[in-house]
Write an enzyme that holds these catalytic residues in place. Structure first.
Site: not given
Length: 385
Positions: A106-111, A127, A224
């Site tokens: 997966g992918e998010g704001g952090f990386g 991550k 979150d």
């Protein structure tokens, strides 16, 4: 003269015995948090607004006690001693096949989060912070590992280690194999979650948040809570993940944090937090209320493809529920005949959690108690106990 000289010798000996040894920490460790891309991405903002219809219901005191927390807190370890997995960057590159896209979870704001297999066969998740945002994400990276180091609960993703060297920032967690709750609600894995599974997942998440708010060494506010941050095990037990936005709460009851930026995800954000910039555990309670509606309906909190009356799921659900149309709210993927009484109780609880003002919301411990009571009655009606 002999006594002072003897005392000096003793002190010298004791200092030598208790002198701490420096430990070489060349690189570090690993962590997992599977974070699928959400239609409403995590964000931070300086101002926002939003209104949700107020629930007419007030929260009655619950006479029930939530079952003992499945995991106990442990005192915070020092960061250079975190975890059970210690890897060099070369070992991490090998375990992730040089960060192969085929291993991306997966992918998010952090990386980006990758699945990785260690030499001993252990599966972990790594991550990796986006290098182009390395400096701006450093504070979130440090915040996440420091908070993950303070928690130990079966409904929270476990930290195994981290790497913080140069422009490489990696968090290593346990691998949770069955993807995210959002993926299951979307039918990515072919089968649909039945009502009993959805109820158990709701209780697991409530337990995890109750631990963060009430039983961790220091109170933690997640900030979150959303379906793509809920990971599922092979047995479909839930674990709350992604603590990049988390903050320590105030130990004094009723105190609030005044922040300069609002962080969270569109659709799950507490309107009072957005309006006042004051953060409390009740902001997580609001997000959980939205999540509970999402679990029952299968719909994302905000869906621009739907008609104006149905774009904001919790408003649509509140209107339907108030008009006695509860059966229309239930996820059509669930083929089983629904117990309307049980659904009504869960929706009542969801709307109380998502009340516009925090004073009208229950705390997570009360939420967990009430969900447990709903589960007990549901099982009794279904003849499963």
């Amino acid at each position: 003269m002999a006594a002072p000289r003897l005392l000096a010798i003793c002190c010298s000996f004791l200092c030598h015995c208790f002198r701490s040894r420096k430990k070489d920490t060349d690189d570090a460790v690993l962590v997992k948090e599977s974070n699928s891309t959400d239609s409403a991405p995590s964000l931070e903002m300086n101002s926002a607004s939003g209104k949700i219809p107020a629930s007419p219901l007030r929260v009655p005191p619950s006479p029930l006690r939530v079952p003992p927390s499945p995991g106990r807190f442990s005192m915070s370890p020092k960061l250079d001693r975190i975890g059970s997995v210690h890897l060099t960057m070369r070992q991490i590159a090998r375990a992730t096949q040089n960060f192969s896209p085929s291993l991306k979870l997966g992918e998010g704001g952090f990386g980006t989060v990758y699945k990785a297999q260690l030499q001993d066969g252990q599966m972990v998740a790594i991550k990796r912070a986006s290098k182009e945002h390395s400096d701006t994400l450093r504070s979130e990276f440090r915040s996440e590992i420091e908070l993950l180091a303070k928690i130990d609960h079966r409904n929270l993703v476990k930290l195994l280690g981290y790497v913080d060297k140069g422009n490489e920032h990696l968090i290593i967690t346990e691998y949770v194999p069955s993807g995210t709750l959002r993926e299951h609600l979307d039918g990515v894995y072919g089968s649909c979650l039945d009502f009993g599974q959805r109820l158990e997942i709701s209780i697991d998440v409530a337990h995890g948040l109750t631990y963060l708010h009430s039983y961790a060494e220091k109170q933690i506010i997640h900030r979150d809570v959303k379906s793509s941050n809920i990971l599922l095990t092979e047995r479909l037990r839930a674990k709350v993940a992604d603590f990049g936005f988390a903050r320590l709460g105030d130990t004094e009851s009723g105190k609030t944090h005044v922040l300069t930026k609002v962080k969270g995800t569109v659709g799950y954000l507490d309107p009072e937090y957005m309006r006042t910039y004051q953060l409390t555990p009740k902001s997580d309670v609001y997000s959980f209320g939205v999540l509970l509606v999402e679990i029952l309906t299968g719909r994302r909190p905000v869906d621009s493809r739907r008609s104006p009356d149905e774009k904001v799921t919790i408003r649509w659900a509140f209107w339907k529920h108030n008009n006695g149309e509860t059966e229309d709210l239930v996820d059509p993927q669930m083929k089983e005949t629904m117990d309307v009484k049980t659904c009504n109780k869960m929706l009542d609880l969801a709307f109380q959690c998502a009340a516009p003002t925090r004073v009208d919301r229950p705390d997570m411990k009360s939420v967990a108690e009430r969900l447990w009571a709903i589960r007990a009655k549901y099982l009794k009606r279904a003849g499963k106990e």
